[in-house]
Design an enzyme around this catalytic site. Structure first.
Site, PDB file in Angstrom:
ATOM      1  N   ARG A 179      38.368  40.455  40.313  1.00 44.27           N
ATOM      2  CA  ARG A 179      38.450  41.509  39.139  1.00 44.27           C
ATOM      3  C   ARG A 179      37.901  42.755  39.569  1.00 44.27           C
ATOM      4  NH1 ARG A 179      39.690  39.323  33.821  1.00 44.27           N
ATOM      5  NH2 ARG A 179      41.048  37.447  34.609  1.00 44.27           N
ATOM      6  N   SER A 267      38.810  40.010  28.180  1.00 48.74           N
ATOM      7  CA  SER A 267      37.431  39.751  28.445  1.00 48.74           C
ATOM      8  C   SER A 267      36.666  40.758  28.517  1.00 48.74           C
ATOM      9  CB  SER A 267      37.548  38.906  29.730  1.00 48.74           C
ATOM     10  OG  SER A 267      38.371  37.667  30.028  1.00 48.74           O
ATOM     11  N   GLU A 363      33.324  44.526  32.055  1.00 55.00           N
ATOM     12  CA  GLU A 363      34.587  44.529  32.910  1.00 55.00           C
ATOM     13  C   GLU A 363      35.430  45.641  32.535  1.00 55.00           C
ATOM     14  OE1 GLU A 363      37.537  41.408  32.921  1.00 55.00           O
ATOM     15  OE2 GLU A 363      38.211  42.308  34.635  1.00 55.00           O
TER      16      GLU A 363
HETATM   17  N1  EPU Z   1      34.121  28.637  27.046  1.00 55.05           N
HETATM   18  C1  EPU Z   1      33.197  28.377  26.242  1.00 55.05           C
HETATM   19  N2  EPU Z   1      33.140  29.225  25.097  1.00 55.05           N
HETATM   20  C2  EPU Z   1      33.907  30.177  24.721  1.00 55.05           C
HETATM   21  C3  EPU Z   1      35.093  30.627  25.849  1.00 55.05           C
HETATM   22  C4  EPU Z   1      34.802  29.992  27.162  1.00 55.05           C
HETATM   23  O1  EPU Z   1      32.427  27.443  26.389  1.00 55.05           O
HETATM   24  O2  EPU Z   1      33.700  30.861  23.671  1.00 55.05           O
HETATM   25  C5  EPU Z   1      34.178  27.781  28.304  1.00 55.05           C
HETATM   26  C6  EPU Z   1      35.503  27.006  28.375  1.00 55.05           C
HETATM   27  O3  EPU Z   1      35.129  25.716  27.456  1.00 55.05           O
HETATM   28  C7  EPU Z   1      35.651  26.600  29.604  1.00 55.05           C
HETATM   29  C8  EPU Z   1      35.101  28.039  30.438  1.00 55.05           C
HETATM   30  O4  EPU Z   1      34.212  28.642  29.410  1.00 55.05           O
HETATM   31  O5  EPU Z   1      35.147  25.653  30.200  1.00 55.05           O
HETATM   32  C9  EPU Z   1      36.338  28.931  30.971  1.00 55.05           C
HETATM   33  O6  EPU Z   1      36.819  29.349  29.679  1.00 55.05           O
HETATM   34  P1  EPU Z   1      38.553  29.779  29.928  1.00 55.05           P
HETATM   35  O7  EPU Z   1      39.333  28.849  30.375  1.00 55.05           O
HETATM   36  O8  EPU Z   1      38.916  30.192  28.596  1.00 55.05           O
HETATM   37  O9  EPU Z   1      38.499  30.938  30.862  1.00 55.05           O
HETATM   38  P2  EPU Z   1      37.604  32.242  31.115  1.00 55.05           P
HETATM   39  O10 EPU Z   1      36.806  32.152  32.360  1.00 55.05           O
HETATM   40  O11 EPU Z   1      36.801  32.576  29.790  1.00 55.05           O
HETATM   41  C10 EPU Z   1      38.964  33.823  32.559  1.00 55.05           C
HETATM   42  C11 EPU Z   1      39.624  35.247  32.437  1.00 55.05           C
HETATM   43  C12 EPU Z   1      40.496  35.291  31.575  1.00 55.05           C
HETATM   44  C13 EPU Z   1      41.953  34.342  31.849  1.00 55.05           C
HETATM   45  C14 EPU Z   1      41.347  33.050  31.913  1.00 55.05           C
HETATM   46  C15 EPU Z   1      42.417  31.885  32.202  1.00 55.05           C
HETATM   47  C16 EPU Z   1      37.657  36.428  33.290  1.00 55.05           C
HETATM   48  C17 EPU Z   1      36.644  37.472  33.008  1.00 55.05           C
HETATM   49  N3  EPU Z   1      38.224  35.948  32.204  1.00 55.05           N
HETATM   50  O12 EPU Z   1      38.376  33.657  31.099  1.00 55.05           O
HETATM   51  O13 EPU Z   1      41.156  36.730  31.334  1.00 55.05           O
HETATM   52  O14 EPU Z   1      42.691  34.370  30.873  1.00 55.05           O
HETATM   53  O15 EPU Z   1      40.089  32.975  32.622  1.00 55.05           O
HETATM   54  O16 EPU Z   1      42.300  32.074  33.340  1.00 55.05           O
HETATM   55  O17 EPU Z   1      37.908  36.047  34.527  1.00 55.05           O
HETATM   56  C18 EPU Z   1      40.930  38.874  30.384  1.00 55.05           C
HETATM   57  O18 EPU Z   1      40.665  39.244  31.664  1.00 55.05           O
HETATM   58  O19 EPU Z   1      41.478  39.545  29.629  1.00 55.05           O
HETATM   59  C19 EPU Z   1      41.422  37.414  30.251  1.00 55.05           C
HETATM   60  C20 EPU Z   1      41.531  36.765  29.274  1.00 55.05           C
END
Ligand code: EPU
Length: 368
Positions: A179, A267, A363
């Protein structure tokens, strides 16, 4: 035809930022690349009037705006805003292994991905439905569902507005990290990205490292996949690019709020990357902690999990809140201003810092 000079005039940015924050600024719209050299000269000479809404000086700093999907806009920014509306997509070149596709910076990202798919230029499906423009994609090195932009990038054609020179930057010159990029680190007024070129592999294979995607029923016919490959009952031999695209869209629509319905900037925090030692200590205290070891030995944590643990998932502060299905997404429930957004961000950061000793980095950039 002589190039029309860009003119800044007072414009409403309410519909131009996906958080839906009210704002008025001095805005010029760039829809023709040939206007860039004159813009550079005018910036250097400090004459790019007229005066903005707050009586800004004509040399007020410039802020380059794409789709407004990664920005917190103050009501009356001191910056003048250059909104990039350059359009066009073409097959620019090809090598033995790759299609090199070029898109202008103002092309909406999702439409570009869809267009590539329909032309048989494959490899961007995992990045479907990300809001914003093509030009903003390298700035924050967008990534989702197991693919980061830098893995598909050929080069970025950008103007260094300080030196008034056009460059073609190869991926290793863009300073990419999670990012992050040179374009982001240097601030939103230095680099004007005009076009982005993508190297899309002629031999396509699906990227299904991300578990929610690999197991999506739409990829495998009835019942869905289990484990790491094609399930025994799968009706199709391998998912098609369109199936991967549709599955990514479906996952995003289920988890993430549509900015057209509920204002948000995706995010709101990066997933923090911490030392292995600190991660091990936290894991002892919080066995459910989500940890993702990185190539450099450090460990990435799931910010959404941290935020949920401190009770902010689905909780509101004034007109804003953290989303009920994805705690990492800050949403505008209606009528919010930048100050409301920043107050919530401070409260969430403070609570995560207090419980876990981890600092969350915001971000979206602030247009002030
Ligand atoms: N989780 C929680 N609670 C929540 C949200 C997430 O416990 O409310 C846990 C999930 O269960 C999972 C972990 O956190 O174990 C990761 O969650 P998720 O797969 O939804 O991905 P993320 O790390 O929260 C990142 C990107 C997203 C992208 C997704 C999928 C960043 C800052 N965000 O989110 O990007 O779509 O991975 O690859 O790296 C964006 O930038 O706007 C965005 C949506």
């Amino acid at each position: 035809m002589p190039v029309q000079p860009l003119v800044f005039s007072d414009q409403d940015l309410h519909a131009r930022n996906t958080l839906g924050l009210p704002a008025k600024a001095a805005v010029a719209v760039l829809d023709d690349e040939s206007a860039i050299p004159a813009l550079c000269e005018a910036l250097a000479a400090g004459r790019n009037g007229p005066i903005g809404p707050k009586g800004q000086a004509a040399d007020a700093p410039l802020f380059i705006l794409g789709g407004g999907s990664n920005v917190v806009v103050q009501a009356q920014p001191r910056h003048r805003v250059l909104r990039v509306a350059l359009r066009g997509i073409r097959l620019w070149d090809e090598t033995a292994d790759h299609w090199i596709v070029e898109a202008a910076a103002g092309e909406p990202w999702h439409g570009f991905v869809d267009h590539c798919l329909s032309r048989g230029w494959l490899g961007l499906e995992n990045l479907a439905l990300i809001p914003g423009t093509v030009g903003a994609a390298p700035v924050q090195n967008i990534g989702a569902y197991g693919l980061e932009l830098d893995q598909r990038l050929h080069s970025v054609v950008a103007w260094d507005l300080r030196a008034c020179r056009e460059h073609e930057l190869r991926p290793d010159e863009c300073g990419f990290a999670y990012r992050d990029s040179l374009f982001k680190r240097d601030g939103a007024g230095r680099w004007l990205i005009a076009r982005v070129r993508f190297a899309l592999p002629k031999a396509w294979t699906p990227r299904l490292d991300y578990p929610d995607l690999r197991d999506h029923p739409g990829l495998w016919g009835e019942g869905g996949a289990s484990g790491s490959g094609k399930p025994a009952h799968a009706t199709s031999a391998a998912p098609s690019p369109r199936q991967v695209f549709d599955a990514v869209c479906d996952i995003r629509r289920r988890k993430l709020p549509d900015p057209a319905v509920l204002g948000n900037a995706g995010s709101f925090f990066k997933n923090p990357v911490i030392d292995a030692g600190q991660a091990a200590g936290l894991k002892q205290r919080f066995p459910d902690l989500r940890t993702y070891p990185q190539a450099d030995g450090r460990v990435k944590l799931a910010a959404g999990w941290l935020i949920e643990q401190v009770g902010w998932k689905g909780r509101r502060l004034g007109p804003v809140g953290m989303h009920e299905r994805q705690a990492l997404v800050l949403v505008n429930h209606g009528g919010a201003r930048a100050a409301d957004v920043l107050a919530l961000a401070r409260a969430v950061r403070a609570d995560v810092q207090e419980r876990f000793g981890v600092d969350l980095e915001q971000e979206p950039v602030v247009l002030d």
